[in-house]
Design a protein around this motif. Structure first.
Motif, short mmCIF file in Angstrom:
data_model
loop_
_atom_site.label_atom_id
_atom_site.label_comp_id
_atom_site.label_asym_id
_atom_site.label_seq_id
_atom_site.Cartn_x
_atom_site.Cartn_y
_atom_site.Cartn_z
N ALA A 85 0.82 -1.21 0.00
CA ALA A 85 0.00 0.00 0.00
C ALA A 85 0.85 1.26 0.00
N GLU A 86 1.92 1.27 0.77
CA GLU A 86 2.76 2.46 0.88
C GLU A 86 3.64 2.65 -0.34
N ASP A 87 4.20 1.55 -0.82
CA ASP A 87 5.07 1.58 -2.01
C ASP A 87 6.19 2.61 -1.86
N ALA A 88 6.88 2.56 -0.72
CA ALA A 88 7.96 3.51 -0.46
C ALA A 88 9.17 3.19 -1.33
N ASP A 89 9.99 4.19 -1.57
CA ASP A 89 11.23 3.98 -2.32
C ASP A 89 12.30 3.37 -1.42
N ILE A 90 12.29 3.77 -0.15
CA ILE A 90 13.19 3.18 0.84
C ILE A 90 12.35 2.83 2.07
N LEU A 91 12.47 1.60 2.53
CA LEU A 91 11.75 1.15 3.71
C LEU A 91 12.74 0.64 4.74
N CYS A 92 12.69 1.21 5.93
CA CYS A 92 13.52 0.77 7.04
C CYS A 92 12.62 0.13 8.09
N ILE A 93 13.00 -1.05 8.57
CA ILE A 93 12.24 -1.68 9.65
C ILE A 93 13.18 -1.96 10.82
N GLN A 94 12.65 -1.82 12.03
CA GLN A 94 13.44 -2.02 13.23
C GLN A 94 12.81 -3.09 14.13
N GLU A 95 13.60 -3.54 15.09
CA GLU A 95 13.19 -4.58 16.04
C GLU A 95 12.65 -5.80 15.30
N THR A 96 13.44 -6.27 14.34
CA THR A 96 13.04 -7.43 13.56
C THR A 96 13.06 -8.71 14.38
N LYS A 97 13.94 -8.74 15.39
CA LYS A 97 14.08 -9.91 16.28
C LYS A 97 14.45 -11.18 15.51
N VAL A 98 15.17 -11.02 14.41
CA VAL A 98 15.65 -12.18 13.66
C VAL A 98 17.17 -12.12 13.60
N ASN A 99 17.79 -13.27 13.39
CA ASN A 99 19.25 -13.34 13.35
C ASN A 99 19.77 -13.86 12.02
N GLU A 100 18.88 -13.91 11.05
CA GLU A 100 19.26 -14.23 9.69
C GLU A 100 18.24 -13.62 8.74
N LYS A 101 18.61 -13.49 7.48
CA LYS A 101 17.73 -12.87 6.49
C LYS A 101 16.43 -13.67 6.36
N VAL A 102 15.36 -12.94 6.18
CA VAL A 102 14.05 -13.57 5.98
C VAL A 102 13.67 -13.41 4.52
N ASN A 103 13.39 -14.51 3.87
CA ASN A 103 13.07 -14.47 2.44
C ASN A 103 11.67 -13.91 2.19
N ASP A 104 11.49 -13.30 1.04
CA ASP A 104 10.17 -12.85 0.57
C ASP A 104 9.51 -11.83 1.48
N VAL A 105 10.30 -11.02 2.16
CA VAL A 105 9.73 -9.96 2.99
C VAL A 105 9.17 -8.86 2.12
N VAL A 106 9.91 -8.53 1.04
CA VAL A 106 9.47 -7.52 0.08
C VAL A 106 9.62 -8.08 -1.32
N ASP A 107 9.02 -7.41 -2.29
CA ASP A 107 9.12 -7.80 -3.69
C ASP A 107 10.55 -7.52 -4.16
N SER A 108 11.30 -8.56 -4.46
CA SER A 108 12.70 -8.40 -4.84
C SER A 108 12.87 -7.69 -6.18
N LYS A 109 11.84 -7.69 -7.00
CA LYS A 109 11.92 -6.96 -8.27
C LYS A 109 11.81 -5.46 -8.05
#
Length: 320
Positions: A85-109
């Motif tokens: 919905a937002e379709d931001a050009d840059i998106l920053c997220i905090q407090e992910t609470k993960v210790n490795e990359k999470v796949n398919d969080v955003v559209d990679s294209k």
């Protein structure tokens, strides 16, 4: 109604009316009680108002920041709905609470450039930035800190041709202010880092900065003088960062809304705080004063609540 809007119609939620209500709620998950409490009904799935589905202004750059309070949980409660919905050009997220990359969080294209910062402690802190725009360089952590390795899960800096973008998750002073001294050290080295960058290029400092700067920035200032995020020390430190140097930094949302009360970015899940509009403004887009004329708008997405106990914030610029 467009197909996109129709698909997401189930997430629509009306505006929450502004109220000048006061609370002594804490501003950090680490200070919440461990006993089971009745959670707010909005802690189920994300509600997004139809008004957010707008066409992006031509010739502008949109930056969004969101403390997701646990990425895996947020993904189950509508995180991607907001991103679309937002379709931001840059998106920053905090407090992910993960210790490795999470796949398919955003559209990679769409978001070809993605960076993750992880804390040493499992399931703690964590930050990520997704961008449609390629930066000149990227760095992790806070190099001015006595223990810079410990800050990699809290700061990612992107260098662009005309400015630095510092995505940040500032640590909390802790239950009973156990980490207040550490927080004061953080504030000192954070200021030093921002000013070092600012000497080279203007800066955008974005994220959950874990401080309510003024009494207007939380619902119950009178009963929170010793609460993490609103201690005199933390507020004075933030004031010094903004106004204590040769060049100044601007809290963009407060600049455009100087007298607005009752708009916050964090609401505890306890006691239906969101429904009662009992919250704190802890999330910011701070910019070097000399690029304030580039800022078109700075907004709080007050309606986007449910996937996290924070709501997103958005900054729109003429360009980078």
């Amino acid at each position: 109604m467009s197909k996109k809007q129709n698909t997401l119609e189930k997430y629509l939620k009306p505006e929450v009316k502004e109220k000048n209500i006061h609370s002594n709620e804490s501003a950090e998950s680490s200070t919440r009680p461990t006993k089971k409490v009745k959670k707010d009904e909005t802690n189920k799935t994300l509600k997004i108002p139809e008004s957010l589905f707008f066409e992006k202004r031509e010739g502008t750059v949109k930056l969004a920041s969101w403390n997701v309070s646990g990425l895996n949980a947020a993904l189950k409660k509508g995180f991607k709905t907001y991103v679309e919905a937002e379709d931001a050009d840059i998106l920053c997220i905090q407090e992910t609470k993960v210790n490795e990359k999470v796949n398919d969080v955003v559209d990679s294209k769409k978001y070809k450039y993605r960076w993750w910062g992880f804390d040493e402690k499992k399931g703690y802190a964590g930050i990520a930035v997704f961008s449609k725009i390629e930066p000149i360089s990227t760095s992790f952590g806070l190099p001015t800190h006595p223990n810079p390795e410990s800050t990699k899960g809290r700061i990612i800096t992107l260098e662009f041709e005309s400015l630095y973008y510092v995505a940040c998750y500032v640590p909390n002073a802790g239950d009973k202010l156990a980490r207040l001294k550490e927080k004061i050290v953080w504030d000192e080295v954070m200021e030093k880092y921002l000013r070092q960058l600012d000497e080279k290029k203007p800066v955008i400092w974005a994220g959950d900065l874990n401080v309510a700067h003024k009494t207007i920035d939380l619902a119950k200032p009178n009963t929170n003088q010793k609460t993490p995020g609103f201690t005199p020390e933390e507020r004075e430190d933030f004031e010094r960062i903004l106004n204590g140097g040769k060049s100044k930094f601007i809290d963009t949302w407060r600049h455009f809304h100087p007298n607005t009360e009752g708009q916050y970015t964090y609401y505890s899940y306890r006691f239906k705080c969101y429904s009662k509009n009992i919250g704190w403004r802890l999330d910011y887009h701070v910019v070097s004063e000399r690029i304030l004329d580039k800022v078109i708008e700075s907004e709080i997405r007050s309606n986007v609540y449910g996937a996290s106990d924070h709501v997103p914030i958005v900054l729109v610029l003429k360009d980078l």
